[in-house]
Design a protein around this motif. Structure first.
Motif, PDB file in Angstrom:
ATOM      1  N   SER A 270      -3.659  -2.016   8.381  1.00 18.54           N
ATOM      2  CA  SER A 270      -3.023  -2.347   7.308  1.00 18.54           C
ATOM      3  C   SER A 270      -1.941  -1.292   7.369  1.00 18.54           C
ATOM      4  O   SER A 270      -0.468  -1.649   6.749  1.00 18.54           O
ATOM      5  N   GLY A 445       4.010   1.066   0.569  1.00 16.73           N
ATOM      6  CA  GLY A 445       2.454   0.100   0.033  1.00 16.73           C
ATOM      7  C   GLY A 445       2.661  -0.754  -1.421  1.00 16.73           C
ATOM      8  O   GLY A 445       1.784  -1.327  -1.333  1.00 16.73           O
ATOM      9  N   SER A 479      -3.898  -1.077  -7.533  1.00 22.39           N
ATOM     10  CA  SER A 479      -4.461  -1.115  -6.044  1.00 22.39           C
ATOM     11  C   SER A 479      -3.936  -0.300  -5.583  1.00 22.39           C
ATOM     12  O   SER A 479      -4.654   0.341  -4.995  1.00 22.39           O
ATOM     13  N   ALA A 480      -2.619  -0.368  -5.566  1.00 20.39           N
ATOM     14  CA  ALA A 480      -2.023  -0.018  -4.067  1.00 20.39           C
ATOM     15  C   ALA A 480      -1.365   1.721  -4.158  1.00 20.39           C
ATOM     16  O   ALA A 480      -1.923   2.402  -3.724  1.00 20.39           O
ATOM     17  N   ILE A 483      -5.877   3.481  -4.202  1.00 15.97           N
ATOM     18  CA  ILE A 483      -5.887   3.815  -2.763  1.00 15.97           C
ATOM     19  C   ILE A 483      -4.824   4.586  -1.832  1.00 15.97           C
ATOM     20  O   ILE A 483      -5.912   5.942  -1.874  1.00 15.97           O
ATOM     21  N   SER A 487      -6.642   8.764  -1.251  1.00 21.58           N
ATOM     22  CA  SER A 487      -7.348   8.818   0.047  1.00 21.58           C
ATOM     23  C   SER A 487      -6.381  10.543  -0.257  1.00 21.58           C
ATOM     24  O   SER A 487      -6.649  10.820  -0.766  1.00 21.58           O
ATOM     25  N   PRO A 507      -3.380   1.468   1.928  1.00 21.26           N
ATOM     26  CA  PRO A 507      -3.450   0.108   1.293  1.00 21.26           C
ATOM     27  C   PRO A 507      -3.146  -1.132   1.375  1.00 21.26           C
ATOM     28  O   PRO A 507      -3.907  -1.749   0.971  1.00 21.26           O
ATOM     29  N   SER A 511      -4.643  -3.788  -0.859  1.00 22.20           N
ATOM     30  CA  SER A 511      -4.133  -4.298  -2.102  1.00 22.20           C
ATOM     31  C   SER A 511      -3.026  -5.396  -2.174  1.00 22.20           C
ATOM     32  O   SER A 511      -3.121  -6.226  -2.770  1.00 22.20           O
TER      33      SER A 511
END
Lengths: 557, 103
Positions: A270, A445, A479-480, A483, A487, A507, A511
């Motif tokens: 990732s 990200g 989403s990025a 996340i 986290s 992410p 993402s």
């Protein structure tokens, strides 16, 4: 009291006000003050030179094209250095040296992850970016799609990246300068903010590019010199360097292989996806492709940039390894002279201590000035990218629907850079006590998940429609950010909760597919007449992307 | 107006030649870079001790360092290879196509 005045004097000098002498060193911090004078004088020379360039650039900045893209008149080699400069921040020099110092080979793995985006950009993106773009990357994504909608989401993506990245740089600048120059945190942040606004407002892309080129040369030269001096102590032998590092490090032989940093495969993949494709979605990097006259020069610039970045990462890794022995066994670099204790000035200092160990106060001063110059150049590039997103995308094409004159557009851009400067200073001060390490990760990200998927699809996939582009961008952005917030980096470290709600900090592996999926879904379910037209328009775009015919050319000077 | 030119370029068989040659070259190089890179990351993630082997018998310096430096150097050389062909051979075909279309 006297000390305060000294600091004010130093700040004034750094800002370029002549006539204020630097007061005598404070006895209590004699050593530190002696260091500061070298650094400040050298930094002052840098500032004076760059302000001179800004004045020269301002004379040559007449049109919007001059302002945003230096009139397309930068050569491939110059632009390559500038791109490398944009990419090599102070965090690269300090953070990656420190990572190798503490973690050994893990530091170099990180470097390789940061590096591998460049060949990819060369093969897949460089010529199309140059052939389709003009001022911002939204010129490309909106080429055949709905101008207002697509530019709005592209600008949101750009500004999100720019603001996160700016905060990280500002806080880094404040902390670093506090440490190296002995200035107050807020002063350092204000100096960076003021100079950044001056470069961008008056000199536009021409000044920003030359500041970046000078800084890239200084950083490459300074880093190489320190590396060579340090490496010479080991007779330029990798085996001697490695065996002494292993003997002198707490980690021992573990330095020589991949360690715990990337122990978890999902995090490793990732992170590498985020760094690789994030690079290809950073607005201030993408803008650089429009400053050269044609695709030929664009390719050359990536070739030069790739060389500089790869070389510098290797220099940094050798510096980190050498510092284990040279810095790690010298009590003067540890708090209270305790070799088992903390490094003086914190964990990011191995590069600076190494410069002092091999070249004395003069080398330390030089490298400190280079680090400050680096931050300044990077924030200028970011501010110009952010200001362009506001003026070229939001103002000229969304609010004024393409009816704004060039002069109006440039005026808005200058005001936007002032606004971003003030915002960066305020946020920099607000985040002083925060751990902002996650913000660069967040910027990458978002760049990888919000900007990159739509950009690459708009160039390669005929089927992308306006709806797909918007769905994809928003899905990637949300989403990025979500996340990262859920986290450990934010949820636990910043917000003080006990357990993270999401187990992974990086992410991109989640993402990016989400962004691509929604871009696809939004496009294939779009059966409107407009969508059909957009797909049809791909043909002309495709020919232009391939041949460069009709691309924005270099302005005559 | 320019749409007509684009149409003419599109119909030129040389255009297809340019696109297929350049794309296949670019994608081949991309596959090489991504392939080697992900092999490297997979080794890091799943078999890290493989990289920790010493270069010299009885030495300490591991093969990880020259492998890392070698990857960086190789990737850079591959970008050079691409620039060489794209700025020479491919750009010659390109300008020929454009000349043919605007006359």
């Amino acid at each position: 009291m006297n000390h305060q005045w000294l600091k004010f004097g130093v700040a004034a000098l750094a800002l370029g006000w002549m006539g204020l002498a630097v007061a005598a060193p404070d006895v209590g911090q004699a050593q530190k003050q002696a260091i500061n004078i070298h650094a400040i004088v050298m930094f002052f020379i840098f500032v004076a030179a760059t302000l001179g360039i800004t004045y020269w650039a301002a004379q040559r900045t007449k049109t919007a094209s001059d302002y945003y893209s230096a009139g397309g008149g930068i050569t491939g080699t110059q632009n390559g250095l500038a791109i490398a400069g944009d990419y090599m921040s102070a965090a690269t020099l300090l953070g990656l040296t420190s990572l190798t110092y503490f973690q050994g080979f893990d530091g170099y793995i990180y470097c390789i992850c940061f590096y591998v985006g460049w060949p990819f950009i060369m093969f897949i993106m460089a010529e199309r970016l140059r052939n389709l773009g003009k001022f911002t990357f939204a010129d490309i994504t909106s080429y055949r799609l709905d101008q207002r909608k697509v530019r709005t989401v592209a600008a949101i993506g750009s500004l999100t990246v720019v603001v996160f990245y700016l905060i990280a740089q500002m806080v880094g600048a404040g902390q670093l300068i506090k440490l190296l120059f002995g200035l107050e945190y807020w002063m350092a942040v204000v100096i960076v903010g003021v100079l950044m606004v001056i470069y961008v407002t008056f000199g536009g892309m021409i000044a920003t590019t030359w500041v970046q080129i000078i800084k890239a040369c200084l950083l490459l030269g300074g880093g190489t010199l320190v590396m060579l001096l340090a490496f010479s102590r080991f007779g330029f032998s990798l085996e001697t360097l490695a065996s002494q590092a292993v003997a002198n490090s707490k980690k021992g032989i573990a330095l020589m292989g991949p360690g715990s940093l990337l122990a978890d495969p999902i995090t490793a993949v990732s992170l590498s996806l985020g760094l690789m494709f994030g690079t290809a979605g950073l607005p201030h990097i993408l803008m650089r492709f429009f400053t050269v006259p044609n695709a030929k020069e664009a390719r050359k610039s990536v070739f030069i940039a790739t060389l500089c970045v790869g070389f510098f990462f290797t220099v940094v890794a050798i510096m980190g390894l050498a510092a284990i022995t040279i810095v790690g066994t010298d009590p003067q670099y540890f708090e209270g002279g305790d070799l088992a204790g903390k490094l003086r000035g914190g964990g990011n200092m191995p590069a600076m201590h190494l410069a002092h160990a091999v070249g004395g106060n003069l080398m330390l001063g030089f490298l400190s000035a280079v680090a400050f110059a680096t931050i300044l150049a990077v924030v200028s590039g970011l501010a110009l990218a952010g200001a362009s997103a506001i003026s070229h995308d939001l103002y000229a094409n969304v609010i004024r629907r393409g009816q704004a004159t060039e002069a109006e557009e440039v005026r808005v851009s200058k005001r936007s850079s002032l606004f971003l400067g003030v915002l960066a200073v305020l946020l920099g001060i607000a985040f002083e006590k925060q751990n902002v390490a996650f913000m660069v990760g967040l910027a990458f990200g978002v760049a990888a998940s919000c900007n990159f998927p739509v950009l690459i699809l708009s160039m390669y996939w005929k089927g992308l429609t306006t709806r797909g582009a918007i769905w994809g961008s928003i899905a990637g952005l949300v989403s990025a950010v979500l996340i990262v917030v859920l986290s450990k980096a934010v949820w636990v470290t910043v917000l003080g909760n006990k357990d993270p709600l999401f187990p992974y900090e990086q992410p991109a592996i989640f993402s990016m597919p989400i962004a691509f999926f929604f871009a696809w879904l939004g496009s294939v379910t779009d059966t409107s007449a407009q969508a059909a037209q957009e797909k049809e328009a791909f043909e002309d775009q495709y020919v232009r992307a391939q041949t460069g015919f009709g691309a924005a050319g270099a302005a005559a000077h | 107006m320019s749409s007509e030119v684009y149409e003419r370029i599109r119909r030129n068989p040389k255009f297809d030649e340019l696109v297929s040659k350049r794309s296949s070259f670019a994608w081949t190089l991309t596959a090489v870079v991504l392939g080697l890179y992900f092999i490297f990351i997979m080794v890091v993630a799943f078999n890290p001790t493989l990289l920790a082997k010493p270069i010299w018998e009885g030495g300490v310096a591991s093969i990880a360092w020259p492998i890392g430096a070698g990857l960086i150097l190789l990737f850079w050389l591959l970008t050079g290879l691409y620039v060489r062909r794209a700025n020479g051979e491919f750009d010659d075909i390109n300008s020929e196509i454009i000349r043919g279309a605007i006359e």
